[in-house]
Motif scaffolding. Structure first.
Motif, PDB file in Angstrom:
ATOM      1  N   THR A  83       0.823  -1.208   0.000  1.00 37.35           N
ATOM      2  CA  THR A  83       0.000   0.000   0.000  1.00 37.35           C
ATOM      3  C   THR A  83       0.855   1.255   0.000  1.00 37.35           C
ATOM      4  O   THR A  83       0.646   2.164  -0.813  1.00 37.35           O
ATOM      5  N   VAL A  84       1.818   1.312   0.902  1.00 34.71           N
ATOM      6  CA  VAL A  84       2.592   2.553   1.026  1.00 34.71           C
ATOM      7  C   VAL A  84       3.530   2.752  -0.154  1.00 34.71           C
ATOM      8  O   VAL A  84       3.785   3.891  -0.567  1.00 34.71           O
TER       9      VAL A  84
ATOM     10  N   GLY B 212       1.336   4.004  -2.914  1.00 34.39           N
ATOM     11  CA  GLY B 212       0.948   5.369  -2.571  1.00 34.39           C
ATOM     12  C   GLY B 212       2.063   6.363  -2.798  1.00 34.39           C
ATOM     13  O   GLY B 212       1.827   7.481  -3.277  1.00 34.39           O
TER      14      GLY B 212
ATOM     15  N   SER C   5      -3.795   4.924   0.527  1.00 36.84           N
ATOM     16  CA  SER C   5      -2.485   5.150   1.129  1.00 36.84           C
ATOM     17  C   SER C   5      -2.408   6.474   1.867  1.00 36.84           C
ATOM     18  O   SER C   5      -1.361   6.827   2.411  1.00 36.84           O
TER      19      SER C   5
END
Length: 535
Positions: free
Chosen positions: A96-97, A100, A196
């Motif tokens: 996710t990060v 993001g 994110s």
């Protein structure tokens, strides 16, 4: 139910999975070879124009793709070390990060616009985005290891068919000139950015603490109170209070929607991104599904004003929480265009109705001028106005999943109070078997959550086609991540942010029983159409 392969002692789970893969991959390849496009086989390196996906967007291949992905995923989880699987799952937050980050600093646009098919060295990417080379290389290599981007030569990265979806519609230069509108018309990139965002990431850090508070004595676990009117706001917050992981983490009684509506760049950026994602969700209900659902709902419901005996039903379609009214536009102009005398009402809060006025002024101004379509500011937690009583059809699209059972019941109860036939004085004595005669219908477009095991009550093929037989052994009953990966993720997302939920057929049927609606049928699609009849 699973096929009889389970009774064949000579067939191992691996044999069965390989057979599914072999058969379905051959079918997919044949479909590509006979298509009218130049592409003859799917490839990670072949980039796609989202408007002309060819076989990639062919709905007739959905079942084939899902069977392949389901079998491949189960094969991996069968043969890979359980230790490695758990390690990967425990570190999934980095997916996710990492996504993001690259979206936030516009790396996909830099590679697309300045590198092209030859890709771009991380040193050059660094110059344009202002981030240290080493960090960019490590993040991109993490993603490329998971088949997002492609490392062509050491430290030179290019797009593949997955990473290209991260690109925004605007060029890198346009984004630099106007960063506020960078996600406009780019729902995939907006989706990544939304999940994110630091607000949602911080909310997830309260996940376990939130669930621990939901013991068996918790009011929302038991039922909620659909008659509670003590909430501080309209439909954006009714009944929520400080009972979500979001509320817990940020120590606020504001709902998520009220929170992001606050002034300030941080909130405005997220609010705009969420709006883009929601507009992208409008496309989940396609024209064919609307035709199918409306036709089914209208069966036995005289929606045409020329019908002599309408038994108090009005030729009226009410789109509740309808945002811009894009679904109503499709129903009016493509589904019921030949049916005379129908009036349409699009209801929502003030801000969405402002957007609706612009939408209809641009696309169908005469409908507003003749009052065939009315745009009405209305809170769906309150009683329906007189003009919306006894409608032939009420529509709820991507509404119910945002709310816990208590609030969902209140929404449905308010609609049932307005529907025909009238509710008896004591709603506790309602019989689930309606009398004969026309009656109001309710169509709920929402996600259908499915069990991972066999469900003998479910007469829909879990890969999305009605009337088909069964999911082949040994696949999961809901086809795993291939069938329900996104919906189970959305279920947890709505749970922590809104205390909402994605519901099974049983859940929807029970909500209907407790609010005066009988579930008559379920039509599959990207979103399922749950068709209820007032009783």
């Amino acid at each position: 139910m699973h096929t009889s392969s389970t009774n064949n002692d000579q067939t191992t789970e691996l044999d069965a999975l390989l057979q599914i893969l072999t058969t379905q991959v051959a079918s997919l390849q044949a479909s590509y070879r006979t298509s009218n496009t130049t592409e003859r086989i799917p490839s990670l390196l072949k980039l796609k124009n989202l408007e002309t996906l060819g076989p990639d967007s062919d709905p007739s291949l959905n079942e084939t793709r899902r069977l392949i992905v389901s079998a491949a995923t189960q094969l991996i989880h069968t043969v890979q070390s359980p230790i490695e699987i758990v390690q990967d799952y425990a570190g999934s937050t980095f997916k996710t990060v990492a996504l993001g980050f690259v979206v936030d600093v516009n790396i996909p646009e830099v590679i697309r616009d300045l590198g092209g098919e030859k890709g771009m060295h991380v040193d050059d990417i660094s110059v344009h985005v202002g981030i240290d080379t080493s960090y960019i290389a490590r993040v991109l290599r993490y993603l490329a290891t998971r088949h997002v981007f492609k490392e062509l030569t050491p430290n030179v990265f290019a797009h593949n068919r997955i990473s290209i979806l991260l690109c925004k519609r605007r060029s890198f230069e346009e984004i630099k000139a106007d960063p506020i509108s960078r996600f406009d018309d780019a729902p995939f990139a907006a989706h990544v950015h939304m999940f994110s965002d630091e607000i949602l990431i911080e909310t997830l850090s309260a996940f376990s603490e939130f669930l621990k508070q939901k013991d068996l004595s918790s009011e929302s676990v038991k039922d909620g109170n659909p008659e509670d009117t003590s909430a501080s706001g309209p439909q954006s917050s009714a009944g929520l209070g400080p009972r979500t992981a979001f509320n817990l983490k940020f120590n606020t009684s504001k709902s998520f929607w009220e929170w992001i509506a606050q002034p300030g760049a941080k909130y405005e950026d997220l609010a705009r991104t969420v709006a883009v994602v929601m507009r992208g969700g409008d496309k989940m209900v396609d024209e064919g599904q609307l035709v199918n659902a409306i036709t089914t709902a209208a069966s036995g419901t005289p929606i045409d004003s020329s019908t002599t005996d309408i038994t108090n039903l009005l030729p009226l379609v009410v789109d509740v929480g309808g945002s811009s009214g894009s679904a109503t536009f499709t129903i009016k102009n493509k589904v019921l265009q030949d049916v005379s005398g129908i009036k349409y009402v699009v209801q929502d809060l003030e801000r969405p109705i402002d957007s609706a006025r612009k939408f209809w002024a641009e696309n169908d101004p005469r409908a507003i001028e003749t009052r065939q379509v009315e745009l009405l500011v209305h809170d769906f937690f309150t009683s329906q106005p007189p003009s919306c009583q006894n409608a032939s059809i009420y529509i709820l699209r991507m509404i119910i999943h945002d709310w816990a059972d208590g609030e969902a019941k209140k929404i449905l109860k308010r609609l049932r109070e307005a529907a025909y036939p009238p509710l008896p004085l004591s709603t506790q004595a309602v019989s689930p078997e309606p009398k004969t005669g026309p009656r109001s219908k309710l169509i709920v477009f929402d996600t259908l959550a499915r069990y991972t095991c066999d469900d003998p009550r479910e007469n829909l093929n879990r890969s999305g086609k009605e009337g088909s037989t069964s999911v082949p052994w040994p696949l999961l009953g809901n086809l795993g991540v291939a069938g329900e990966g996104f919906s189970t993720m959305m279920d947890l997302g709505t749970m922590v942010a809104l205390d909402g939920k994605e519901r099974t057929r049983d859940d929807f049927e029970q909500l209907g029983k407790e609010t005066g609606w009988k579930l008559e049928s379920v039509k599959p699609g990207k979103l399922a159409a749950f068709i209820f009849s007032a009783f």
